[in-house]
Design a protein around this motif. Structure first.
Motif, short mmCIF file in Angstrom:
data_model
loop_
_atom_site.label_atom_id
_atom_site.label_comp_id
_atom_site.label_asym_id
_atom_site.label_seq_id
_atom_site.Cartn_x
_atom_site.Cartn_y
_atom_site.Cartn_z
N LEU A 304 10.73 5.92 -0.99
CA LEU A 304 10.16 5.06 -2.01
C LEU A 304 8.91 4.25 -1.72
O LEU A 304 8.00 4.04 -2.41
CB LEU A 304 11.13 3.76 -2.24
CG LEU A 304 10.92 2.77 -3.32
CD1 LEU A 304 10.89 3.40 -4.69
CD2 LEU A 304 11.98 1.61 -3.43
N HIS A 305 9.04 3.90 -0.24
CA HIS A 305 7.92 2.98 0.21
C HIS A 305 6.68 3.59 0.96
O HIS A 305 5.77 2.91 1.70
CB HIS A 305 8.34 1.73 0.93
CG HIS A 305 9.26 0.78 0.31
ND1 HIS A 305 8.53 -0.01 -0.65
CD2 HIS A 305 10.56 0.70 0.29
CE1 HIS A 305 9.46 -0.65 -1.40
NE2 HIS A 305 10.71 -0.29 -0.75
N LEU A 306 6.76 4.93 0.90
CA LEU A 306 5.77 5.90 1.77
C LEU A 306 4.32 5.51 1.77
O LEU A 306 3.54 5.51 2.48
CB LEU A 306 6.09 7.29 1.77
CG LEU A 306 5.47 8.00 2.67
CD1 LEU A 306 5.91 7.77 4.09
CD2 LEU A 306 5.70 9.55 2.30
N GLU A 307 4.09 5.39 0.39
CA GLU A 307 2.63 5.04 0.05
C GLU A 307 2.12 3.91 0.64
O GLU A 307 1.03 3.57 1.12
CB GLU A 307 2.36 5.17 -1.43
CG GLU A 307 1.13 5.20 -1.84
CD GLU A 307 0.79 5.23 -3.32
OE1 GLU A 307 -0.40 4.83 -3.70
OE2 GLU A 307 1.78 5.73 -4.00
N THR A 308 2.82 2.91 0.48
CA THR A 308 2.69 1.37 1.07
C THR A 308 2.72 1.51 2.60
O THR A 308 1.73 0.96 3.15
CB THR A 308 3.70 0.46 0.41
OG1 THR A 308 3.56 0.35 -1.04
CG2 THR A 308 3.38 -0.95 0.92
N LEU A 309 3.66 2.33 2.97
CA LEU A 309 3.78 2.34 4.52
C LEU A 309 2.78 3.29 5.29
O LEU A 309 2.27 2.54 6.30
CB LEU A 309 5.29 3.23 4.87
CG LEU A 309 5.62 2.89 6.32
CD1 LEU A 309 6.09 1.41 6.69
CD2 LEU A 309 7.06 3.97 6.43
N THR A 310 1.88 3.86 4.52
CA THR A 310 1.00 4.68 5.27
C THR A 310 -0.47 4.20 4.75
O THR A 310 -1.23 5.08 4.92
CB THR A 310 1.36 6.28 4.83
OG1 THR A 310 1.17 6.47 3.48
CG2 THR A 310 2.43 6.86 5.60
N GLY A 311 -0.34 3.47 4.07
CA GLY A 311 -1.90 2.91 3.25
C GLY A 311 -2.01 1.43 3.89
O GLY A 311 -1.76 0.87 5.02
N PRO A 312 -3.19 0.96 3.19
CA PRO A 312 -4.00 -0.39 3.92
C PRO A 312 -3.06 -1.48 3.90
O PRO A 312 -3.37 -2.48 4.45
CB PRO A 312 -5.17 -0.45 3.02
CG PRO A 312 -4.91 0.36 1.75
CD PRO A 312 -4.12 1.36 1.97
N GLN A 313 -1.83 -1.47 2.89
CA GLN A 313 -0.90 -2.57 2.76
C GLN A 313 0.04 -2.68 4.24
O GLN A 313 0.75 -3.59 4.00
CB GLN A 313 -0.50 -2.94 1.55
CG GLN A 313 -1.34 -3.22 0.40
CD GLN A 313 -0.65 -3.41 -0.83
OE1 GLN A 313 0.22 -2.71 -1.28
NE2 GLN A 313 -0.76 -4.69 -1.48
N ARG A 314 0.04 -1.74 4.93
CA ARG A 314 1.12 -1.34 6.14
C ARG A 314 1.21 -2.82 6.90
O ARG A 314 2.16 -3.22 7.01
CB ARG A 314 0.71 -0.39 6.98
CG ARG A 314 1.66 -0.16 7.93
CD ARG A 314 1.38 0.72 8.99
NE ARG A 314 2.03 1.09 10.29
CZ ARG A 314 3.07 1.62 10.14
NH1 ARG A 314 3.60 2.51 9.22
NH2 ARG A 314 3.94 1.66 11.47
#
Length: 443
Positions: A304-314
């Motif tokens: 569910l959170h992979l995009e956030t986890l691997t993006g600039p918001q990590r």
């Protein structure tokens, strides 16, 4: 804790108080305690309180509970508010335009949403800490603050500190039951199919469930009905058959005080109800599967959170949450599929094993741990978090509805909690049985 829902309803009906007074008092208490609410809906709540007062003056309240304030974990969409999920990564999310159906159902009965409560970020911790919005703490008779339990930390503390008589949480691996246990509230985690989950920010769709926290089983039953658009009939306690699994209780990680307490509870109940000692094989097979393959909820949360986890918001995410999400990468899609198959099989087997009885066990292996050492040590935090969720996680895997009951105190005043569980879908039997246990232990 606040007065019960029925006591408040009676006070409203007789004019001893009114909805505006109730909401103003709740807002004052909420403002006087840090980190419990992420969003206080003061203007909206007061407007609804005035409307409720007018309806009652005209003799047409929406229900006996019209005008009573409650609180919602900040995973529920409420029109006009942002659903933060306890995370800075959602600071720019647009406000919800409609209420989640369970919120709307309670509003149609006149319950007033006081605000949205704090939680572990993304609801992904059993301890309740939040570095972004602060960590709410219960009012306990100890010298140092204790972890409130998570992830529905703010909902539990809002009830325990008397801001509201009931608050709604979510529960994926223990997130209603654990904070109920650590704060001395009653927490009811429903079967997954009990409510409409639309408009509730997820953690793991295969496991997510909802439930209220309150001061009694009866109040949980009132909120359970309200979330389904109904006015609850009076809850009639029903003496259950209780199952105790001695192998489960022999877990060496259950602390000695907790084990002694739950054995005392069992002894007291056995004088009034049938108690069956039985190894519940589906429970042990489920626990083995989780240990071998990993936690399905972590796998789904990472996806569910992979995009956030691997993006600039990590870097905006609590590092403790990042660590758990990163660790879930070890769980393969094949393992997740196997877990789902095991889950379906063991849920069916569990219903046959219990045969209508209720399983009794400690809610958590230990009482509420001190906050400061866990805040200071990420490794200790991770270890205690796993231990905290060990029992409730297995029950969630099996979709067991459960009621966490405060059943005593340690010598220094920390709450003990006993968990009463049923087979999936047996929520009504669970509530009636838990109400009987609650009454039996008080008598």
């Amino acid at each position: 804790m606040a007065e019960t829902l029925d006591t408040l309803a009676a006070a409203l009906a007789t004019g001893r108080t009114d909805s505006v007074q109730l909401v103003e008092r709740a807002l004052d208490r909420a403002r006087g305690c840090e980190s419990v609410f992420i969003t206080l809906m003061a203007e909206t709540a007061l407007a609804e309180a005035h409307a409720a007062r007018r309806r009652r003056a005209q003799g047409r309240p929406l229900s006996p509970y019209d005008g009573i304030p409650i609180a919602w974990k900040d995973l529920f969409d409420i029109a006009g508010t942002r659903t933060s999920a306890g995370s800075r990564t959602r600071a720019d999310v647009a406000p919800a335009t409609v209420d989640a159906p369970v919120v709307a159902a309670t509003r149609r009965l006149g319950f007033i949403a006081l605000g949205k409560t704090n939680l572990s970020e993304f609801a992904f911790s059993g301890l309740g800490a939040n570095p972004h919005f602060g960590t709410p703490t219960a009012d306990l008779p100890v010298n140092e603050p204790r972890m409130p339990g998570g992830s529905s930390s703010g909902s539990a503390v809002a009830v325990q500190r008397g801001m509201v008589a009931a608050a709604i949480g979510t529960d994926t691996a223990g997130s209603v039951r654990v904070p109920a246990a650590f704060t001395g509230c009653v927490g009811y985690k429903a079967s997954q199919a009990r409510y409409d989950m639309t408009g509730v920010f997820p953690l793991a769709g295969s496991l997510d469930s909802l439930g209220p926290l309150a001061g009694s089983v009866a109040d949980c039953a009132i909120m359970d009905a309200a979330m389904r658009g109904q006015v609850a009939a009076p809850l009639v306690p029903a003496r259950p058959t209780i199952v105790v699994d001695d192998v489960l209780l022999d877990d060496p990680e259950i602390t000695a005080p907790v084990r002694a307490h739950v054995e005392a509870v069992i002894a007291q109940l056995s004088r009034q109800a049938p108690v069956r000692r039985q190894r519940i094989e589906p429970w042990h097979r489920a626990r083995e599967a989780i240990a071998r393959l990993g936690w399905l909820g972590a796998y789904e949360a990472r996806a569910l959170h992979l995009e956030t986890l691997t993006g600039p918001q990590r870097d905006l995410i609590d590092p403790r949450v990042v660590s758990r999400l990163d660790g879930a990468a070890r769980i393969s899609a094949e393992a997740a599929a196997e877990l789902m198959a095991i889950r379906a099989r063991e849920m069916r087997a569990l219903a046959a094993a219990l045969d209508g009885a209720l399983l009794l066990l400690p809610t958590v292996r230990h009482v509420a741990p001190p906050l400061a050492p866990l805040e200071a040590d990420p490794l200790l935090f991770a270890q205690v978090n796993v231990a905290t969720l060990a029992l409730t996680m297995v029950a969630s895997f099996l979709d067991m509805p459960g009621v966490a009951l405060p059943t005593g105190r340690t010598a220094d005043g920390l709450p003990f909690s006993t968990l009463i569980c049923a087979a999936p879908g047996r929520d009504d039997d669970l509530l009636a049985g838990a109400a009987w246990v609650e009454r039996a232990l008080i008598a």
